[in-house]
Design a protein around this motif. Structure first.
Motif: not given
Length: 306
Positions: A217-225, A228-231, A233-237, A295-298
């Motif tokens: 459900a998270l992946v299929e919703t553009p606004e949620v995606r 999630l990208d914004r949230v 981003a600092p973790l991926l660094a 999910t965000a990392i994936g």
């Protein structure tokens, strides 16, 4: 040509079961020859695979019970049933590779079952998985590598778990059931499930859409995606913190298990979890927040690879 499949199997297999029960020499070779002959006859008669599977199980039960009543050896009878079923379905399925491709393409040709459970395979040789399924009944193999089982999803899940246990090691099986005419939708579903399972670093095992509803459900919703990208981003660094999230996911949220996987001290993981919450606003000790982070990392990995 019409067949009473159960009667045919009973008549043809009876001598093999008797020989096995008596531990007579050569019953294994006889089983191969009989099963091959019967398989050829059933194929030429275009008997549906699903009918063969049902008849095999019924015949094995009836003949085994009869031989046990006469004092037959249970282990030898089990071996006979396995040998006959494996050889019969192996020869029977060779001619059905084209059927699997046709059903996956959206057709319902002669010989197709009413419904199928589609299985995707990752992490193990497909041949090993196919052979493991054939020892338990029947399986169709498509040129794409997908497998089709003419059984319900519930029955397929049980079979898949048995196969995973037999093969051991790292193997991921994703399943979805549909009527024969809608099998392409099941193929799309298992591919999507497998992509999520892979990108989220889920442990080996058997998965269906119910196991991934939240992530899907998270992946299929553009606004949620986008959020999630914004949230994330600092973790991926910080690769160390990403590794910590994935280890905690693989441990089903159990910090003690994650500590052992990461070879770190309990206080170290506690500090990392605090850092993750500071960076993202999501607490990895909360199951729902942990699922969101995973999910965000994936998603980020999938986008990077795509």
């Amino acid at each position: 040509m019409l067949f009473d499949v159960g009667r045919l199997l009973h008549e043809e297999f009876l001598a093999v079961y008797r020989a096995a029960a008596a531990d007579a020499d050569g019953w294994e070779d006889a089983a191969v020859a009989v099963a091959h002959r019967v398989g050829s006859r059933l194929r030429s008669g275009k008997v549906p695979v699903a009918h063969v599977v049902v008849a095999l199980r019924s015949t094995d039960r009836l003949l085994t019970e009869a031989m046990l009543d006469d004092g037959g050896d249970a282990r030898a009878l089990a071996s006979a049933g396995t040998a006959l079923a494996a050889e019969l379905m192996s020869s029977f399925c060779v001619a059905d590779d084209g059927l699997a491709d046709a059903v996956l393409a959206g057709g319902a040709p002669d010989g197709a079952a009413a419904f199928y459970t589609v299985v995707s395979v990752r992490g193990a040789l497909v041949d090993r998985v196919v052979n493991a399924f054939r020892r338990r009944g029947t399986v169709l193999r498509a040129s794409s590598g997908h497998l089709l089982l003419p059984v319900s999803e519930g029955a397929a899940l049980a079979l898949c778990r048995e196969v995973c246990a037999e093969i051991g090691g790292e193997v991921w099986l994703c399943v979805a059931e549909r009527p024969a005419a809608r099998v392409p939708l099941a193929r799309r579903e298992v591919d999507e499930i497998d992509a999520l399972v892979s990108s989220l670093g889920r442990p080996p095992g058997v998965y269906r859409i119910d196991d991934m509803l939240f992530e899907s459900a998270l992946v299929e919703t553009p606004e949620v995606r986008d959020e999630l990208d914004r949230v994330v981003a600092p973790l991926l660094a910080n690769p160390v913190l990403v590794e910590t999230v994935l280890a905690l996911l693989e441990a089903d949220g159990n910090r003690a298990v994650a500590v052992r996987k990461l070879f770190i001290h309990r206080s170290t993981i506690d500090y990392r979890l605090w850092q993750i919450e500071e960076l993202t606003g999501l607490s990895p000790v909360n199951p729902r927040d942990l699922a969101v982070l995973g999910t965000a990392i994936g998603m980020s990995r999938a986008n990077a690879w795509g």
